[in-house]
Scaffold this motif. Structure first.
Motif, PDB file in Angstrom:
ATOM      1  N   TYR A  11      -8.928 -89.351  60.390  1.00  0.00           N
ATOM      2  CA  TYR A  11      -9.642 -90.257  59.423  1.00  0.00           C
ATOM      3  C   TYR A  11     -10.404 -89.467  58.526  1.00  0.00           C
ATOM      4  N   ILE A  12     -11.345 -88.563  58.844  1.00  0.00           N
ATOM      5  CA  ILE A  12     -12.214 -87.660  58.051  1.00  0.00           C
ATOM      6  C   ILE A  12     -11.237 -86.834  57.092  1.00  0.00           C
ATOM      7  N   GLY A  13     -10.423 -86.024  57.991  1.00  0.00           N
ATOM      8  CA  GLY A  13      -9.522 -84.951  57.458  1.00  0.00           C
ATOM      9  C   GLY A  13      -8.811 -85.495  56.179  1.00  0.00           C
ATOM     10  N   SER A  14      -8.221 -86.792  56.254  1.00  0.00           N
ATOM     11  CA  SER A  14      -7.461 -87.215  55.258  1.00  0.00           C
ATOM     12  C   SER A  14      -7.953 -87.581  53.944  1.00  0.00           C
ATOM     13  N   HIS A  15      -9.311 -87.841  54.081  1.00  0.00           N
ATOM     14  CA  HIS A  15     -10.231 -88.037  53.083  1.00  0.00           C
ATOM     15  C   HIS A  15     -10.467 -86.897  52.192  1.00  0.00           C
ATOM     16  N   ALA A  16     -10.904 -85.675  53.100  1.00  0.00           N
ATOM     17  CA  ALA A  16     -11.109 -84.784  52.595  1.00  0.00           C
ATOM     18  C   ALA A  16     -10.190 -83.736  51.919  1.00  0.00           C
ATOM     19  N   VAL A  17      -8.682 -84.093  52.325  1.00  0.00           N
ATOM     20  CA  VAL A  17      -7.776 -83.559  51.761  1.00  0.00           C
ATOM     21  C   VAL A  17      -7.748 -84.253  50.385  1.00  0.00           C
ATOM     22  N   LYS A  18      -7.780 -85.697  50.178  1.00  0.00           N
ATOM     23  CA  LYS A  18      -7.572 -86.228  48.975  1.00  0.00           C
ATOM     24  C   LYS A  18      -8.667 -85.665  47.957  1.00  0.00           C
ATOM     25  N   GLY A  19     -10.026 -85.444  48.483  1.00  0.00           N
ATOM     26  CA  GLY A  19     -11.110 -85.135  47.671  1.00  0.00           C
ATOM     27  C   GLY A  19     -10.938 -83.746  47.256  1.00  0.00           C
ATOM     28  N   LEU A  20     -10.364 -82.922  48.025  1.00  0.00           N
ATOM     29  CA  LEU A  20     -10.051 -81.369  47.743  1.00  0.00           C
ATOM     30  C   LEU A  20      -8.931 -81.454  46.350  1.00  0.00           C
ATOM     31  N   LEU A  21      -7.783 -82.155  46.990  1.00  0.00           N
ATOM     32  CA  LEU A  21      -6.970 -82.198  45.724  1.00  0.00           C
ATOM     33  C   LEU A  21      -7.306 -82.857  44.456  1.00  0.00           C
ATOM     34  N   ASP A  22      -8.105 -84.052  44.402  1.00  0.00           N
ATOM     35  CA  ASP A  22      -8.771 -84.444  43.265  1.00  0.00           C
ATOM     36  C   ASP A  22      -9.614 -83.359  42.605  1.00  0.00           C
ATOM     37  N   LYS A  23     -10.027 -82.617  43.113  1.00  0.00           N
ATOM     38  CA  LYS A  23     -10.860 -81.454  42.514  1.00  0.00           C
ATOM     39  C   LYS A  23      -9.998 -80.223  42.098  1.00  0.00           C
ATOM     40  N   VAL A 234     -17.017 -80.427  50.167  1.00  0.00           N
ATOM     41  CA  VAL A 234     -16.277 -79.509  49.020  1.00  0.00           C
ATOM     42  C   VAL A 234     -17.531 -78.669  48.565  1.00  0.00           C
ATOM     43  N   LEU A 235     -18.809 -79.270  48.661  1.00  0.00           N
ATOM     44  CA  LEU A 235     -19.832 -78.659  47.985  1.00  0.00           C
ATOM     45  C   LEU A 235     -20.234 -77.513  49.036  1.00  0.00           C
ATOM     46  N   ALA A 236     -19.914 -77.781  50.418  1.00  0.00           N
ATOM     47  CA  ALA A 236     -20.244 -76.625  51.277  1.00  0.00           C
ATOM     48  C   ALA A 236     -19.075 -75.523  51.209  1.00  0.00           C
ATOM     49  N   LEU A 237     -18.008 -76.016  51.069  1.00  0.00           N
ATOM     50  CA  LEU A 237     -17.207 -74.994  50.696  1.00  0.00           C
ATOM     51  C   LEU A 237     -17.226 -73.814  49.455  1.00  0.00           C
ATOM     52  N   GLU A 238     -17.548 -74.667  48.493  1.00  0.00           N
ATOM     53  CA  GLU A 238     -18.129 -73.950  47.225  1.00  0.00           C
ATOM     54  C   GLU A 238     -19.159 -72.953  47.411  1.00  0.00           C
ATOM     55  N   TYR A 239     -20.252 -73.539  48.195  1.00  0.00           N
ATOM     56  CA  TYR A 239     -21.572 -72.667  48.616  1.00  0.00           C
ATOM     57  C   TYR A 239     -20.748 -71.620  49.144  1.00  0.00           C
ATOM     58  N   LEU A 240     -20.024 -71.490  50.165  1.00  0.00           N
ATOM     59  CA  LEU A 240     -19.422 -70.427  50.806  1.00  0.00           C
ATOM     60  C   LEU A 240     -18.657 -69.616  50.110  1.00  0.00           C
ATOM     61  N   LEU A 241     -17.721 -70.090  49.213  1.00  0.00           N
ATOM     62  CA  LEU A 241     -17.027 -69.089  48.181  1.00  0.00           C
ATOM     63  C   LEU A 241     -17.809 -68.493  47.148  1.00  0.00           C
ATOM     64  N   ALA A 242     -19.036 -68.997  47.060  1.00  0.00           N
ATOM     65  CA  ALA A 242     -19.943 -68.339  46.083  1.00  0.00           C
ATOM     66  C   ALA A 242     -20.650 -67.339  46.820  1.00  0.00           C
ATOM     67  N   GLY A 243     -20.366 -67.190  48.065  1.00  0.00           N
ATOM     68  CA  GLY A 243     -21.157 -65.827  48.660  1.00  0.00           C
ATOM     69  C   GLY A 243     -22.398 -66.224  49.255  1.00  0.00           C
ATOM     70  N   ASP A 298     -31.381 -80.318  49.299  1.00  0.00           N
ATOM     71  CA  ASP A 298     -31.970 -79.254  48.550  1.00  0.00           C
ATOM     72  C   ASP A 298     -30.860 -77.984  48.572  1.00  0.00           C
ATOM     73  N   VAL A 299     -30.183 -77.630  49.686  1.00  0.00           N
ATOM     74  CA  VAL A 299     -29.430 -76.309  49.349  1.00  0.00           C
ATOM     75  C   VAL A 299     -27.976 -76.498  48.908  1.00  0.00           C
ATOM     76  N   LEU A 300     -27.475 -77.787  49.301  1.00  0.00           N
ATOM     77  CA  LEU A 300     -25.900 -77.884  48.849  1.00  0.00           C
ATOM     78  C   LEU A 300     -26.151 -78.564  47.609  1.00  0.00           C
ATOM     79  N   ASN A 301     -27.422 -79.226  47.128  1.00  0.00           N
ATOM     80  CA  ASN A 301     -27.438 -80.069  45.989  1.00  0.00           C
ATOM     81  C   ASN A 301     -26.531 -81.364  46.035  1.00  0.00           C
ATOM     82  N   TRP A 302     -26.471 -81.817  47.259  1.00  0.00           N
ATOM     83  CA  TRP A 302     -25.870 -83.151  47.462  1.00  0.00           C
ATOM     84  C   TRP A 302     -26.732 -84.425  47.598  1.00  0.00           C
ATOM     85  N   SER A 303     -26.081 -85.413  46.877  1.00  0.00           N
ATOM     86  CA  SER A 303     -26.783 -86.857  47.048  1.00  0.00           C
ATOM     87  C   SER A 303     -25.895 -87.862  47.343  1.00  0.00           C
TER      88      SER A 303
END
Ligand code: UFG
Length: 329
Positions: A11-23, A234-243, A298-303
């Motif tokens: 359920y959650i993984g398949s939605h994350a896959v689409k979210g990543l592909l769309d980005k 996606v924000l968490a991933l980008e946060y990690l990729l940004a070091g 605050d940290v991930l800039n998520w809303s």
């Protein structure tokens, strides 16, 4: 470069896959299809069918793909089942994570976003629950998730690896296309069960207890839309990729709704009556679970954008009308 999504057919993984592909990310999915569904797989992603406990399988996949980060969903996730079969949870979830991490180290994959849960907190001692709330799980599912968090944390301290653990509250809703959504077998979650009534698959639902110390006696939960949840990944991933440094975040809407309020919202969202009966309390259910989501904001800039539960239920209804029997039907 690719992002590996373990459990990408769930359920959650398949939605994350689409979210990543769309980005614009390239995505590799690993899933053993034990609880995930082939029809939930996105054809734009590369799919490896196999089990994360299978070291040779993982090594083979990592040797062929240029994986830069992992989003780890693959796990069993039924609280009730974990009470009767705890070893399944310590094996698939904890041992599986251990095998995945060792393969990541071997192939120099440095970042992991981990799908954790509010069940790590157990019975709340204060509401809203922030990340400093004590962790004291009351079932093997929550215990295994907390162990996985710790296994990842200790590994990150010893090696060149950073992580974000995301503790979800009640995830709900579906992709706007209605092509993927929440589908479990057996189904135990409130919103899909409520929607089985207007779908004609169930005469009524059972409300598990109306004598809790809450405004109307029924349990209160914090429902977060899957699309908002995916955005946070996606924000968490980008946060990690940004070091940035490893951390833990709650993911919830910050609002609580009772079961009666959910039934009322479902009536409005579907335009149909929802019959229910009062049943005994379900063992292990806390009366109230509401997240403090300030840290992720605050940290991930998520809303979170889907803050109205009626909209969350509407999006779930869109999927359930199309697939009344889930992905099997
Ligand atoms: N409920 C009913 N009738 C049903 C199904 C559920 O009254 O037929 C009630 C439950 O008792 C609970 C609420 O609806 O009060 C929500 O229940 P869910 O099973 O949908 O979700 P939970 O809050 O039990 O579980 C969620 C996640 C779990 C996680 C847990 C953390 O789905 O993965 O929160 O405590 F472990």
């Amino acid at each position: 470069m690719s992002i590996l999504v373990t459990g990408g057919a769930g359920y959650i993984g398949s939605h994350a896959v689409k979210g990543l592909l769309d980005k614009g990310y390239e995505v590799v999915i690993v899933d053993n299809l034990e609880t995930g569904f082939e029809s939930a797989l996105d054809s734009r992603a590369k799919f490896y069918k196999g089990d994360i406990r299978d070291n040779a399988f993982l090594n083979d996949m990592f040797s062929k793909e240029d994986v830069k980060g992992v989003i780890h969903f693959a796990a069993n996730s039924l609280v009730g089942e974990s009470m009767t079969n705890p070893l399944k949870y310590f094996d698939n979830n904890v041992h599986g994570t251990r095998v995945l991490l060792s393969a990541m180290l071997k192939y120099d994959v440095k970042h992991i976003v981990f799908s954790s849960t509010a069940a790590t907190y157990g019975e709340p001692v204060r509401i809203p629950i922030d990340e400093s709330h004590p962790t004291s799980p009351i079932n093997p599912y929550g215990e295994a998730k907390l162990m996985m968090e710790k296994v990842i944390d200790w590994t990150s301290k010893a090696h060149d690896l950073t992580y974000v653990s995301l503790r979800y509250f009640n995830v709900a809703g579906a992709h706007p296309s209605g092509e993927i959504g929440e589908s479990h077998d057996p189904e135990t979650h409130l919103i899909p069960i409520i929607l089985q009534v207007p779908n004609g698959q169930r005469e009524k639902l059972s409300v598990f207890g109306n004598d809790y110390d809450t405004k109307d006696g029924t349990c209160i939960r914090d429902y977060i839309h899957i699309e908002d949840l995916v955005e946070a990944h996606v924000l968490a991933l980008e946060y990690l990729l940004a070091g940035k440094k490893s951390d833990i975040f709650n993911l919830g809407s910050g609002d609580g709704y009772s079961i009666y309020e959910m039934i009322e919202a479902a009536k409005e969202a579907t335009g149909q009556e929802i019959a229910y009966e009062i049943a005994d309390r379900r063992p292990g259910d806390p009366a109230v679970l509401i997240a403090s989501n300030n840290k992720a904001k605050d940290v991930l800039n998520w809303s979170p954008k889907h803050t109205d539960v009626k909209d969350i239920i509407k999006s779930a209804w869109h999927f359930h009308k199309k697939y009344p029997n889930g992905f099997k039907g």
